[in-house]
Motif scaffolding. Structure first.
Motif, mmCIF file in Angstrom:
data_model
loop_
_atom_site.group_PDB
_atom_site.id
_atom_site.type_symbol
_atom_site.label_atom_id
_atom_site.label_comp_id
_atom_site.label_asym_id
_atom_site.label_seq_id
_atom_site.Cartn_x
_atom_site.Cartn_y
_atom_site.Cartn_z
ATOM 1 N N VAL A 100 72.349 47.280 -35.781
ATOM 2 C CA VAL A 100 72.149 47.237 -34.528
ATOM 3 C C VAL A 100 71.723 48.518 -33.799
ATOM 4 C CG1 VAL A 100 73.926 45.650 -33.898
ATOM 5 C CG2 VAL A 100 74.769 48.009 -33.964
ATOM 6 N N ILE A 107 68.598 43.945 -35.463
ATOM 7 C CA ILE A 107 68.689 43.319 -34.015
ATOM 8 C C ILE A 107 69.276 44.413 -33.133
ATOM 9 C CG2 ILE A 107 69.531 41.609 -32.274
ATOM 10 C CD1 ILE A 107 69.707 39.849 -34.750
ATOM 11 N N LEU A 148 71.171 46.882 -30.550
ATOM 12 C CA LEU A 148 72.046 46.703 -29.297
ATOM 13 C C LEU A 148 71.410 46.538 -28.019
ATOM 14 C CD1 LEU A 148 74.924 46.233 -28.302
ATOM 15 C CD2 LEU A 148 75.095 48.806 -28.160
ATOM 16 N N MET A 197 70.171 42.921 -27.815
ATOM 17 C CA MET A 197 70.968 41.785 -28.474
ATOM 18 C C MET A 197 70.961 40.629 -27.458
ATOM 19 S SD MET A 197 73.198 40.998 -30.924
ATOM 20 C CE MET A 197 73.594 42.738 -31.512
ATOM 21 N N LEU A 237 69.706 36.798 -29.046
ATOM 22 C CA LEU A 237 70.967 36.099 -29.605
ATOM 23 C C LEU A 237 71.027 35.049 -30.326
ATOM 24 C CD1 LEU A 237 74.009 36.580 -29.281
ATOM 25 C CD2 LEU A 237 73.993 35.134 -27.076
ATOM 26 N N ALA A 290 78.550 45.827 -29.706
ATOM 27 C CA ALA A 290 77.633 44.652 -29.961
ATOM 28 C C ALA A 290 78.628 43.515 -30.383
ATOM 29 C CB ALA A 290 76.850 44.891 -31.284
ATOM 30 N N LEU A 335 79.141 39.862 -28.626
ATOM 31 C CA LEU A 335 79.032 38.752 -29.283
ATOM 32 C C LEU A 335 80.241 37.848 -29.102
ATOM 33 C CD1 LEU A 335 77.435 39.956 -32.679
ATOM 34 C CD2 LEU A 335 76.369 38.457 -30.995
#
Length: 126
Positions: free
Chosen positions: A49, A66, A68, A71, A75, A97, A101
């Motif tokens: 991240v 990917i 942060l 993100m 996604l 992160a 998620l």
């Protein structure tokens, strides 16, 4: 004197917020030692991240970048039915992160204790 009370109240609020955030993070994401992380990271979605320049300077072999900061828009690149292993430089961004998620429905979340700076395994650089 009023300024001192105001400062102490603000300091207390920051401490309470930090403790609550830390407890919440411990509930939703597994913090793994390097040995635990190595055992299963190849079976999971390994996500770095950190920002692209940090990723290019060196990353764990097999990781996808990917950041942060991206993100939310990226996604869809992650599958919610597979474990997600996260890491960053020190562990702070990967924790944030994981919180993001978790709110989006991902449940099997783990991150590397100490982050990339504690990693002694194989590294790829560009």
């Amino acid at each position: 004197m009023d300024t001192l009370y105001f400062f102490l109240i603000i300091l207390g609020a920051i401490i309470v917020y930090s403790v609550i955030n830390w407890l919440y993070q411990r509930k939703i994401v597994k913090t793994l030692t390097e040995e635990q992380f190595r055992e299963d990271y190849r079976k999971a979605q390994l996500i770095d991240v950190r920002e692209p320049n940090e990723f290019e300077a060196g990353h764990i072999l097999g990781a996808r970048n990917i950041p942060l900061s991206q993100m939310k828009v990226r996604l869809k690149e992650l599958r919610p039915d597979k474990p997600v292993y996260l890491y960053c430089q020190s562990g702070m961004r990967s924790g944030r992160a994981a919180q993001f998620l978790y709110r989006k429905g991902y449940k099997d979340l783990s991150h590397l204790q100490g982050g990339f700076k504690k990693w002694s395994g194989k590294v790829k650089t560009k």
